[in-house]
Scaffold this active site. Structure first.
Site, PDB file in Angstrom:
ATOM      1  N   LYS A  74     -10.064   6.153  -1.451  1.00 13.54           N
ATOM      2  CA  LYS A  74      -9.941   4.879  -1.875  1.00 13.54           C
ATOM      3  C   LYS A  74      -9.895   3.831  -0.868  1.00 13.54           C
ATOM      4  O   LYS A  74     -10.862   2.921  -0.655  1.00 13.54           O
ATOM      5  CB  LYS A  74      -8.552   4.510  -2.964  1.00 13.54           C
ATOM      6  CG  LYS A  74      -8.524   5.432  -4.089  1.00 13.54           C
ATOM      7  CD  LYS A  74      -7.248   5.334  -4.856  1.00 13.54           C
ATOM      8  CE  LYS A  74      -7.271   6.314  -5.925  1.00 13.54           C
ATOM      9  NZ  LYS A  74      -5.802   6.249  -6.492  1.00 13.54           N
ATOM     10  N   GLN A  83       0.216   5.168  -5.262  1.00  8.68           N
ATOM     11  CA  GLN A  83      -0.192   6.411  -5.751  1.00  8.68           C
ATOM     12  C   GLN A  83       0.784   7.197  -6.285  1.00  8.68           C
ATOM     13  O   GLN A  83       1.918   7.260  -5.889  1.00  8.68           O
ATOM     14  CB  GLN A  83      -0.989   7.142  -4.471  1.00  8.68           C
ATOM     15  CG  GLN A  83      -1.605   8.522  -4.838  1.00  8.68           C
ATOM     16  CD  GLN A  83      -2.844   8.292  -5.507  1.00  8.68           C
ATOM     17  OE1 GLN A  83      -3.567   6.968  -5.488  1.00  8.68           O
ATOM     18  NE2 GLN A  83      -3.328   9.298  -6.246  1.00  8.68           N
ATOM     19  N   ASP A  89      -4.706  -0.967 -10.743  1.00  4.78           N
ATOM     20  CA  ASP A  89      -4.659   0.363 -11.601  1.00  4.78           C
ATOM     21  C   ASP A  89      -4.564   0.459 -13.039  1.00  4.78           C
ATOM     22  O   ASP A  89      -4.811   1.355 -13.817  1.00  4.78           O
ATOM     23  CB  ASP A  89      -3.359   1.007 -11.107  1.00  4.78           C
ATOM     24  CG  ASP A  89      -3.445   2.151 -10.297  1.00  4.78           C
ATOM     25  OD1 ASP A  89      -4.876   2.716 -10.163  1.00  4.78           O
ATOM     26  OD2 ASP A  89      -2.717   2.542  -9.410  1.00  4.78           O
TER      27      ASP A  89
HETATM   28  N1  GUN Z   1      -2.630   9.642  -9.349  1.00  4.78           N
HETATM   29  C1  GUN Z   1      -3.624  10.017 -10.235  1.00  4.78           C
HETATM   30  N2  GUN Z   1      -4.506   9.041 -10.505  1.00  4.78           N
HETATM   31  C2  GUN Z   1      -4.038   7.946 -10.165  1.00  4.78           C
HETATM   32  C3  GUN Z   1      -4.544   6.748 -10.328  1.00  4.78           C
HETATM   33  O1  GUN Z   1      -5.697   6.244 -10.953  1.00  4.78           O
HETATM   34  N3  GUN Z   1      -3.812   5.613  -9.694  1.00  4.78           N
HETATM   35  C4  GUN Z   1      -2.712   5.983  -8.772  1.00  4.78           C
HETATM   36  N4  GUN Z   1      -2.015   4.871  -8.370  1.00  4.78           N
HETATM   37  N5  GUN Z   1      -2.272   7.165  -8.860  1.00  4.78           N
HETATM   38  C5  GUN Z   1      -2.916   7.981  -9.490  1.00  4.78           C
END
Ligand code: GUN
Length: 292
Positions: free
Chosen positions: A52, A96, A119
């Site tokens: 990311k 995350q 998110d």
């Molecule tokens: N863990 C797995 N997928 C995601 C996501 O799209 N965002 C976040 N913050 N954590 C994750």
């Protein structure tokens, strides 16, 4: 049969975002700024967050990363979130998941300012999206909708069967597809672990979305001729022939299902690349105050 090229669509989306960021800068505006928080050292999470941050750089975004130790307490994490909420230079905040067990995940999600919740996990955004109001939509469902749009796959009046009711994918995509909007107007069946006759239900799907996280759950006998199949699964399975030591397996038995489909997403290279691209778009939109 058409294989949906998520990698190519994601690259296209990223190029569009990069151009918009360049235009913002040329206008004297600052670049979008995403803050990421990672608690602990889970290998998969580290890889996702690194991906990311790297993509942010490619799109011309600014980033701030906060790495916390596994034993970090909830208050410390919440303090970081409050500080980022109050910082006008930060547009998006991403914590995350999963978090260590001693931290209440929902409390953390709800601590993020909905205006910075790129998110799309905050109940305010989930509720607004389900009402058809402007809101951040989670990256994976947003990515699926974008793939359907860019391949001109009509959802209006179609029977969409979603397997898996997670808060991140299954439930939001089921809600979005049933909305009275473009890329909606579908008749949606949401299947889960307590669903009876799941094979029969899947066989009636015009669009089948597998998001349960069980490798090769969807077999050829569960798919109607000419269906559209979207595979959200990305389970890591040990594979000594791979440099990484693992292979990514989808929820669909691609080899046997693909010949029956009008469209199908591969794993990897289908929905996966779209999730980061959608996060980038949400961050751009947060910086542009598109929703709030
Ligand atoms: N863990 C797995 N997928 C995601 C996501 O799209 N965002 C976040 N913050 N954590 C994750």
């Amino acid at each position: 049969m058409t294989i949906i090229d998520g990698k190519q669509i994601a690259a296209q989306l990223k190029a569009e975002i990069t151009a918009e960021v360049a235009a913002m800068r040329a206008n004297g505006q600052r670049a979008p700024h995403l803050a990421t928080i990672l608690v602990g050292h889970n290998g998969a999470s580290e890889t996702y967050v690194a991906g990311k941050i790297k993509t942010c750089g490619e799109c011309g975004f600014d980033t701030t990363h906060i790495q916390l130790e596994n034993d970090c307490d909830e208050q410390t994490l919440l303090h970081h979130i409050h500080r980022l909420n109050d910082d006008p230079r930060i547009d998006g905040i991403l914590v995350q998941l999963p978090l260590p067990e001693h931290i209440a995940e929902q409390k953390v999600i709800e601590a993020i300012d909905p205006r910075k919740d790129v998110d799309g996990f905050h109940p305010a955004n989930i509720g607004r999206a389900s009402l058809g109001l402007p809101a951040f939509v989670a990256a994976t469902p947003a990515g699926i909708l974008e793939l359907l749009r860019r391949y001109h796959i009509d959802t209006d009046g179609k029977h969409c069967v979603v397997i898996g009711r997670s808060n991140i994918v299954g439930r939001p995509i089921a809600t979005l597809l049933s909305r009275k909007t473009d890329s909606g107007n579908a008749t949606v069946t949401l299947c889960h672990s307590h669903t009876r006759n799941i094979k029969e239900i899947c066989r009636t799907a015009d669009i089948l979305i597998a998001a349960l996280g069980q490798p090769h759950f969807v077999t050829a006998d569960m798919v109607k001729e000419g269906a559209v199949v979207i595979d959200v699964g990305i389970t890591r399975t040990p594979d000594p022939t791979k440099k990484s030591g693992y292979a990514l397996k989808g929820d669909v038995d691609f080899e046997h299902v693909a010949p029956k489909c009008a469209f199908i997403t591969p794993v990897p290279g289908g929905v996966g690349p779209m999730t980061i691209a959608s996060l980038m778009r949400n961050t751009l939109w947060a910086a542009q105050h598109r929703y709030y």
